[in-house]
Design a protein around this motif. Sequence first.
Motif, PDB file in Angstrom:
ATOM      1  N   LYS A   1       4.838   8.928  -1.247  1.00 47.24           N
ATOM      2  CA  LYS A   1       3.692   9.308  -2.078  1.00 47.24           C
ATOM      3  C   LYS A   1       2.699  10.172  -1.311  1.00 47.24           C
ATOM      4  N   ASN A   2       2.554   9.900  -0.011  1.00 48.45           N
ATOM      5  CA  ASN A   2       1.624  10.668   0.827  1.00 48.45           C
ATOM      6  C   ASN A   2       2.266  11.905   1.447  1.00 48.45           C
ATOM      7  N   LYS A   3       3.512  12.211   0.991  1.00 52.78           N
ATOM      8  CA  LYS A   3       4.240  13.413   1.428  1.00 52.78           C
ATOM      9  C   LYS A   3       4.468  13.465   2.943  1.00 52.78           C
ATOM     10  N   LYS A   4       4.635  12.284   3.542  1.00 53.18           N
ATOM     11  CA  LYS A   4       4.938  12.211   4.965  1.00 53.18           C
ATOM     12  C   LYS A   4       6.420  11.968   5.226  1.00 53.18           C
ATOM     13  N   VAL A   5       7.142  11.630   4.156  1.00 55.34           N
ATOM     14  CA  VAL A   5       8.602  11.471   4.208  1.00 55.34           C
ATOM     15  C   VAL A   5       9.198  12.274   3.067  1.00 55.34           C
ATOM     16  N   LEU A   6      10.307  12.941   3.342  1.00 54.03           N
ATOM     17  CA  LEU A   6      10.926  13.817   2.352  1.00 54.03           C
ATOM     18  C   LEU A   6      11.683  13.046   1.274  1.00 54.03           C
ATOM     19  N   ALA A   7      12.599  12.159   1.686  1.00 54.73           N
ATOM     20  CA  ALA A   7      13.438  11.445   0.721  1.00 54.73           C
ATOM     21  C   ALA A   7      14.096  10.236   1.371  1.00 54.73           C
ATOM     22  N   ILE A   8      14.302   9.172   0.574  1.00 54.91           N
ATOM     23  CA  ILE A   8      14.945   7.945   1.062  1.00 54.91           C
ATOM     24  C   ILE A   8      15.869   7.416  -0.026  1.00 54.91           C
ATOM     25  N   VAL A   9      17.037   6.937   0.377  1.00 52.53           N
ATOM     26  CA  VAL A   9      17.969   6.312  -0.565  1.00 52.53           C
ATOM     27  C   VAL A   9      17.593   4.843  -0.735  1.00 52.53           C
ATOM     28  N   GLU A  10      17.494   4.420  -1.980  1.00 52.25           N
ATOM     29  CA  GLU A  10      17.117   3.045  -2.313  1.00 52.25           C
ATOM     30  C   GLU A  10      18.218   2.052  -1.967  1.00 52.25           C
ATOM     31  N   GLN A  11      17.858   0.956  -1.309  1.00 52.35           N
ATOM     32  CA  GLN A  11      18.764  -0.184  -1.128  1.00 52.35           C
ATOM     33  C   GLN A  11      18.451  -1.190  -2.237  1.00 52.35           C
ATOM     34  N   PRO A  12      19.389  -1.456  -3.154  1.00 47.45           N
ATOM     35  CA  PRO A  12      19.112  -2.386  -4.260  1.00 47.45           C
ATOM     36  C   PRO A  12      19.124  -3.848  -3.802  1.00 47.45           C
ATOM     37  N   ALA A  13      18.149  -4.207  -2.975  1.00 49.46           N
ATOM     38  CA  ALA A  13      18.138  -5.514  -2.311  1.00 49.46           C
ATOM     39  C   ALA A  13      17.979  -6.681  -3.292  1.00 49.46           C
ATOM     40  N   LYS A  14      16.966  -6.623  -4.134  1.00 48.96           N
ATOM     41  CA  LYS A  14      16.689  -7.731  -5.058  1.00 48.96           C
ATOM     42  C   LYS A  14      17.858  -7.949  -6.016  1.00 48.96           C
ATOM     43  N   ASP A  15      18.405  -6.862  -6.520  1.00 46.98           N
ATOM     44  CA  ASP A  15      19.542  -6.957  -7.448  1.00 46.98           C
ATOM     45  C   ASP A  15      20.759  -7.590  -6.781  1.00 46.98           C
TER      46      ASP A  15
ATOM     47  N   VAL B   1      15.364   9.663  -8.499  1.00 44.96           N
ATOM     48  CA  VAL B   1      14.551   8.665  -9.212  1.00 44.96           C
ATOM     49  C   VAL B   1      13.103   8.814  -8.755  1.00 44.96           C
ATOM     50  N   LYS B   2      12.175   8.772  -9.692  1.00 43.14           N
ATOM     51  CA  LYS B   2      10.767   8.930  -9.353  1.00 43.14           C
ATOM     52  C   LYS B   2      10.278   7.760  -8.508  1.00 43.14           C
ATOM     53  N   VAL B   3       9.340   8.032  -7.621  1.00 45.97           N
ATOM     54  CA  VAL B   3       8.864   7.034  -6.668  1.00 45.97           C
ATOM     55  C   VAL B   3       8.157   5.862  -7.356  1.00 45.97           C
ATOM     56  N   ASP B   4       7.643   6.079  -8.568  1.00 49.64           N
ATOM     57  CA  ASP B   4       6.949   5.000  -9.279  1.00 49.64           C
ATOM     58  C   ASP B   4       7.825   4.328 -10.341  1.00 49.64           C
ATOM     59  N   ASP B   5       9.136   4.554 -10.283  1.00 48.60           N
ATOM     60  CA  ASP B   5      10.057   3.934 -11.245  1.00 48.60           C
ATOM     61  C   ASP B   5       9.960   2.414 -11.139  1.00 48.60           C
ATOM     62  N   PRO B   6       9.678   1.723 -12.258  1.00 49.99           N
ATOM     63  CA  PRO B   6       9.508   0.261 -12.209  1.00 49.99           C
ATOM     64  C   PRO B   6      10.773  -0.503 -11.871  1.00 49.99           C
ATOM     65  N   ARG B   7      11.932   0.144 -11.904  1.00 46.90           N
ATOM     66  CA  ARG B   7      13.185  -0.535 -11.563  1.00 46.90           C
ATOM     67  C   ARG B   7      13.375  -0.670 -10.060  1.00 46.90           C
ATOM     68  N   LEU B   8      12.622   0.079  -9.270  1.00 46.07           N
ATOM     69  CA  LEU B   8      12.684  -0.061  -7.818  1.00 46.07           C
ATOM     70  C   LEU B   8      12.040  -1.391  -7.433  1.00 46.07           C
ATOM     71  N   TRP B   9      12.762  -2.184  -6.625  1.00 42.20           N
ATOM     72  CA  TRP B   9      12.227  -3.512  -6.289  1.00 42.20           C
ATOM     73  C   TRP B   9      10.914  -3.421  -5.520  1.00 42.20           C
ATOM     74  N   GLU B  10      10.710  -2.325  -4.808  1.00 46.25           N
ATOM     75  CA  GLU B  10       9.461  -2.167  -4.069  1.00 46.25           C
ATOM     76  C   GLU B  10       8.261  -2.153  -5.016  1.00 46.25           C
ATOM     77  N   ASN B  11       8.435  -1.544  -6.183  1.00 47.59           N
ATOM     78  CA  ASN B  11       7.353  -1.516  -7.175  1.00 47.59           C
ATOM     79  C   ASN B  11       7.185  -2.861  -7.856  1.00 47.59           C
ATOM     80  N   GLN B  12       8.252  -3.639  -7.947  1.00 44.58           N
ATOM     81  CA  GLN B  12       8.153  -4.998  -8.491  1.00 44.58           C
ATOM     82  C   GLN B  12       7.499  -5.927  -7.485  1.00 44.58           C
ATOM     83  N   LEU B  13       7.803  -5.725  -6.199  1.00 40.90           N
ATOM     84  CA  LEU B  13       7.265  -6.574  -5.149  1.00 40.90           C
ATOM     85  C   LEU B  13       5.763  -6.417  -5.000  1.00 40.90           C
ATOM     86  N   LYS B  14       5.272  -5.229  -5.294  1.00 37.92           N
ATOM     87  CA  LYS B  14       3.842  -4.936  -5.127  1.00 37.92           C
ATOM     88  C   LYS B  14       2.985  -5.591  -6.214  1.00 37.92           C
ATOM     89  N   LYS B  15       3.598  -5.973  -7.337  1.00 36.83           N
ATOM     90  CA  LYS B  15       2.823  -6.528  -8.463  1.00 36.83           C
ATOM     91  C   LYS B  15       2.247  -7.884  -8.116  1.00 36.83           C
TER      92      LYS B  15
END
Length: 357
Positions: A269-283, A343-357
């Motif tokens: 989000k802060n444009k300090k990293v270009l791209a990362i592949v999601e690890q579907p950990a929670k799933d 996938v957009k960085v704020d996609d609610p299916r990413l576990w990171e966005n679920q973990l932050k809630k």
Amino acid sequence: MSLVKVIIAVLTLSLLLVGCGSQQTKPADGQKKLVFGMIVKDISTPYIQAFIQGAEKKAQELGVEIVIKDGQGDSDKIMSIMDNFITQNVDGFIMAGAVDLKAIVPGVKRLNEAKIPVMALDTSPEGGKVDLFISFDIKDASKKAAEAFVQGIKDRNGGNVPQGIVVEITGDLRDMFTKECSSGFKSVIDQYPQLTIVQGEGKWNNTDSNDRTSDLLTRYGKEIRGIYVQTPDIMGIGVVSAIEAAGLQAQDFGIAGICIGPEGIDLIKNKKVLAIVEQPAKDSAELAVQYLYNIKTNKPIPKIGDTVEQKDALWAPAKVVKNPFVDEGAYIILKGSLVPLEVKVDDPRLWENQLKK
């Protein structure tokens, strides 16, 4: 895919979804409650918290008990916990990460002898029988991240890949995960002989990652064309801090890697990293508990050759192949999405966005 395989995959998914209804899956009065044991590598890291949340959520839905222990990445401690689970006669076991995947094989074989089904997340033991290894393809995900990394180099250099150094900040060099990451990364970089890979062992933490990055920036300076971080979720901040401490801009190094975590979300989000592949950990943890439950209740689990589907899931479709790391067992290869390019960085299916809630 053959018609038979399609039917199997559909039936498997149907049973999985049926299992989510708590009234239909909780044990009847007087029936023994199933107990599953689970070992995690480092309870403090966000992706392990995602494993824990996923396992606990699915266990609650199914009416089973999940006992989670922190192995702290110590092989002797992990095998001691395995032996305790065997003594307690647990109904199933989940190995959710270790450092030395060969050293824990005797414990896996003792679980096999006790006829306790075994699931593995994140990394697979390198021997024994593991009924299902459930993870994304580390090597393939690293290859995808490396391709984005090289494209970043091209974008910063008028479409060309100039001669120079690319820094690879690795995890623990003993870890199978590290070796698979490096293999995927190298398969892409090797296509550009003008690039030379220089490694720094970040050991899965921000302190070592910071130190190694600082050392390599001092040594190679303007020769560095990019910095690849195997897992930005637990090493990205250390790398970015080292870059900024040197008076440089992180976005000029096109950082990429696999495994996002809350750290990675913020860095993207802060444009300090270009791209990362999601690890579907929670799933993956939810699936592990579900499939242990299926084994203990005589329901089918995915077999080699199947494809597991689930509507709107980022990890699907997931092919099932032979697990190359063990003597016997299958490997469910979950799909890993490249954020933010796929996938957009704020996609609610990413576990990171679920973990932050």
